[in-house]
Design a protein around this motif. Structure first.
Motif, PDB file in Angstrom:
ATOM      1  N   MET A 191      64.914 -70.157  16.392  1.00  0.00           N
ATOM      2  CA  MET A 191      64.595 -69.639  15.086  1.00  0.00           C
ATOM      3  C   MET A 191      64.185 -68.168  15.220  1.00  0.00           C
ATOM      4  O   MET A 191      63.389 -67.807  16.066  1.00  0.00           O
ATOM      5  CB  MET A 191      63.467 -70.469  14.498  1.00  0.00           C
ATOM      6  CG  MET A 191      63.245 -70.254  13.046  1.00  0.00           C
ATOM      7  SD  MET A 191      62.019 -71.415  12.412  1.00  0.00           S
ATOM      8  CE  MET A 191      62.961 -72.128  11.102  1.00  0.00           C
ATOM      9  N   MET A 192      64.724 -67.357  14.358  1.00  0.00           N
ATOM     10  CA  MET A 192      64.444 -65.930  14.438  1.00  0.00           C
ATOM     11  C   MET A 192      63.104 -65.606  13.779  1.00  0.00           C
ATOM     12  O   MET A 192      62.627 -66.307  12.895  1.00  0.00           O
ATOM     13  CB  MET A 192      65.558 -65.150  13.756  1.00  0.00           C
ATOM     14  CG  MET A 192      66.898 -65.294  14.457  1.00  0.00           C
ATOM     15  SD  MET A 192      68.181 -64.333  13.667  1.00  0.00           S
ATOM     16  CE  MET A 192      67.576 -62.699  13.926  1.00  0.00           C
ATOM     17  N   VAL A 193      62.514 -64.508  14.232  1.00  0.00           N
ATOM     18  CA  VAL A 193      61.207 -64.097  13.720  1.00  0.00           C
ATOM     19  C   VAL A 193      61.283 -63.795  12.231  1.00  0.00           C
ATOM     20  O   VAL A 193      60.382 -64.159  11.466  1.00  0.00           O
ATOM     21  CB  VAL A 193      60.694 -62.870  14.498  1.00  0.00           C
ATOM     22  CG1 VAL A 193      59.418 -62.334  13.883  1.00  0.00           C
ATOM     23  CG2 VAL A 193      60.488 -63.216  15.948  1.00  0.00           C
ATOM     24  N   GLU A 194      62.339 -63.156  11.797  1.00  0.00           N
ATOM     25  CA  GLU A 194      62.461 -62.815  10.383  1.00  0.00           C
ATOM     26  C   GLU A 194      62.485 -64.057   9.512  1.00  0.00           C
ATOM     27  O   GLU A 194      61.903 -64.079   8.422  1.00  0.00           O
ATOM     28  CB  GLU A 194      63.734 -61.992  10.131  1.00  0.00           C
ATOM     29  CG  GLU A 194      63.718 -60.631  10.759  1.00  0.00           C
ATOM     30  CD  GLU A 194      64.224 -60.636  12.201  1.00  0.00           C
ATOM     31  OE1 GLU A 194      64.657 -61.694  12.681  1.00  0.00           O
ATOM     32  OE2 GLU A 194      64.139 -59.583  12.836  1.00  0.00           O
ATOM     33  N   THR A 195      63.128 -65.110   9.988  1.00  0.00           N
ATOM     34  CA  THR A 195      63.200 -66.357   9.226  1.00  0.00           C
ATOM     35  C   THR A 195      61.818 -66.979   9.086  1.00  0.00           C
ATOM     36  O   THR A 195      61.440 -67.432   8.003  1.00  0.00           O
ATOM     37  CB  THR A 195      64.152 -67.346   9.917  1.00  0.00           C
ATOM     38  OG1 THR A 195      65.412 -66.711  10.120  1.00  0.00           O
ATOM     39  CG2 THR A 195      64.336 -68.581   9.071  1.00  0.00           C
ATOM     40  N   VAL A 196      61.064 -66.999  10.159  1.00  0.00           N
ATOM     41  CA  VAL A 196      59.712 -67.557  10.103  1.00  0.00           C
ATOM     42  C   VAL A 196      58.835 -66.732   9.172  1.00  0.00           C
ATOM     43  O   VAL A 196      58.067 -67.279   8.369  1.00  0.00           O
ATOM     44  CB  VAL A 196      59.099 -67.621  11.521  1.00  0.00           C
ATOM     45  CG1 VAL A 196      57.644 -68.023  11.448  1.00  0.00           C
ATOM     46  CG2 VAL A 196      59.869 -68.574  12.388  1.00  0.00           C
ATOM     47  N   VAL A 197      58.977 -65.428   9.256  1.00  0.00           N
ATOM     48  CA  VAL A 197      58.161 -64.552   8.414  1.00  0.00           C
ATOM     49  C   VAL A 197      58.480 -64.768   6.941  1.00  0.00           C
ATOM     50  O   VAL A 197      57.583 -64.898   6.105  1.00  0.00           O
ATOM     51  CB  VAL A 197      58.363 -63.079   8.808  1.00  0.00           C
ATOM     52  CG1 VAL A 197      57.802 -62.146   7.767  1.00  0.00           C
ATOM     53  CG2 VAL A 197      57.734 -62.818  10.160  1.00  0.00           C
ATOM     54  N   TYR A 207      56.036 -57.353   6.239  1.00  0.00           N
ATOM     55  CA  TYR A 207      57.323 -56.845   5.757  1.00  0.00           C
ATOM     56  C   TYR A 207      57.914 -55.831   6.733  1.00  0.00           C
ATOM     57  O   TYR A 207      59.120 -55.828   6.981  1.00  0.00           O
ATOM     58  CB  TYR A 207      57.161 -56.218   4.376  1.00  0.00           C
ATOM     59  CG  TYR A 207      58.443 -55.713   3.790  1.00  0.00           C
ATOM     60  CD1 TYR A 207      59.391 -56.600   3.310  1.00  0.00           C
ATOM     61  CD2 TYR A 207      58.728 -54.354   3.731  1.00  0.00           C
ATOM     62  CE1 TYR A 207      60.581 -56.148   2.774  1.00  0.00           C
ATOM     63  CE2 TYR A 207      59.897 -53.888   3.208  1.00  0.00           C
ATOM     64  CZ  TYR A 207      60.834 -54.778   2.726  1.00  0.00           C
ATOM     65  OH  TYR A 207      62.008 -54.321   2.212  1.00  0.00           O
ATOM     66  N   ALA A 208      57.074 -54.992   7.303  1.00  0.00           N
ATOM     67  CA  ALA A 208      57.548 -54.007   8.278  1.00  0.00           C
ATOM     68  C   ALA A 208      58.091 -54.700   9.522  1.00  0.00           C
ATOM     69  O   ALA A 208      59.104 -54.277  10.086  1.00  0.00           O
ATOM     70  CB  ALA A 208      56.436 -53.054   8.649  1.00  0.00           C
ATOM     71  N   ILE A 209      57.428 -55.761   9.954  1.00  0.00           N
ATOM     72  CA  ILE A 209      57.907 -56.496  11.126  1.00  0.00           C
ATOM     73  C   ILE A 209      59.217 -57.206  10.811  1.00  0.00           C
ATOM     74  O   ILE A 209      60.152 -57.201  11.618  1.00  0.00           O
ATOM     75  CB  ILE A 209      56.838 -57.486  11.603  1.00  0.00           C
ATOM     76  CG1 ILE A 209      55.647 -56.732  12.173  1.00  0.00           C
ATOM     77  CG2 ILE A 209      57.411 -58.458  12.628  1.00  0.00           C
ATOM     78  CD1 ILE A 209      54.434 -57.602  12.439  1.00  0.00           C
ATOM     79  N   ALA A 210      59.294 -57.817   9.644  1.00  0.00           N
ATOM     80  CA  ALA A 210      60.482 -58.594   9.288  1.00  0.00           C
ATOM     81  C   ALA A 210      61.705 -57.716   9.102  1.00  0.00           C
ATOM     82  O   ALA A 210      62.822 -58.113   9.461  1.00  0.00           O
ATOM     83  CB  ALA A 210      60.228 -59.394   8.018  1.00  0.00           C
ATOM     84  N   THR A 211      61.539 -56.529   8.548  1.00  0.00           N
ATOM     85  CA  THR A 211      62.682 -55.660   8.297  1.00  0.00           C
ATOM     86  C   THR A 211      62.926 -54.676   9.422  1.00  0.00           C
ATOM     87  O   THR A 211      63.874 -53.893   9.343  1.00  0.00           O
ATOM     88  CB  THR A 211      62.485 -54.882   6.990  1.00  0.00           C
ATOM     89  OG1 THR A 211      61.279 -54.124   7.072  1.00  0.00           O
ATOM     90  CG2 THR A 211      62.459 -55.827   5.803  1.00  0.00           C
ATOM     91  N   ASP A 212      62.064 -54.699  10.441  1.00  0.00           N
ATOM     92  CA  ASP A 212      62.185 -53.814  11.596  1.00  0.00           C
ATOM     93  C   ASP A 212      62.180 -52.344  11.178  1.00  0.00           C
ATOM     94  O   ASP A 212      62.974 -51.534  11.640  1.00  0.00           O
ATOM     95  CB  ASP A 212      63.443 -54.141  12.406  1.00  0.00           C
ATOM     96  CG  ASP A 212      63.391 -53.543  13.798  1.00  0.00           C
ATOM     97  OD1 ASP A 212      62.278 -53.325  14.302  1.00  0.00           O
ATOM     98  OD2 ASP A 212      64.468 -53.285  14.367  1.00  0.00           O
ATOM     99  N   GLN A 213      61.249 -52.028  10.267  1.00  0.00           N
ATOM    100  CA  GLN A 213      61.061 -50.656   9.816  1.00  0.00           C
ATOM    101  C   GLN A 213      59.609 -50.255  10.058  1.00  0.00           C
ATOM    102  O   GLN A 213      58.745 -50.510   9.226  1.00  0.00           O
ATOM    103  CB  GLN A 213      61.408 -50.532   8.345  1.00  0.00           C
ATOM    104  CG  GLN A 213      62.863 -50.765   8.047  1.00  0.00           C
ATOM    105  CD  GLN A 213      63.163 -50.554   6.581  1.00  0.00           C
ATOM    106  OE1 GLN A 213      62.299 -50.174   5.801  1.00  0.00           O
ATOM    107  NE2 GLN A 213      64.399 -50.799   6.203  1.00  0.00           N
TER     108      GLN A 213
END
Length: 65
Positions: free
Chosen positions: A1-7, A53-59
């Protein structure tokens, strides 16, 4: 499972729910101290939402806040 999905599926909805609960306490607080604490908690939750949000979008530009 990807980090963005969990977030997006777990962490972000929990933070948004915490924000709305603090908004309810801010509106209905029986005392001024309850409202001040609710406002303080709401600002902490908003900073948490921006961080997630910054972690999930890698910004990382959002982490300057």
């Amino acid at each position: 499972m990807m980090v963005e999905t969990v977030v997006y599926t777990v962490v972000l909805p929990l933070l948004v729910g915490a924000f709305f609960l603090s908004a309810v306490r801010l509106a209905k607080g029986p005392h001024l101290l309850d409202r001040v604490i609710a406002l303080d908690f709401a600002t902490i939750v908003v900073v948490g939402i921006l961080g997630v949000y910054a972690i999930a979008t890698d910004q990382p530009v959002y982490l300057d806040v």
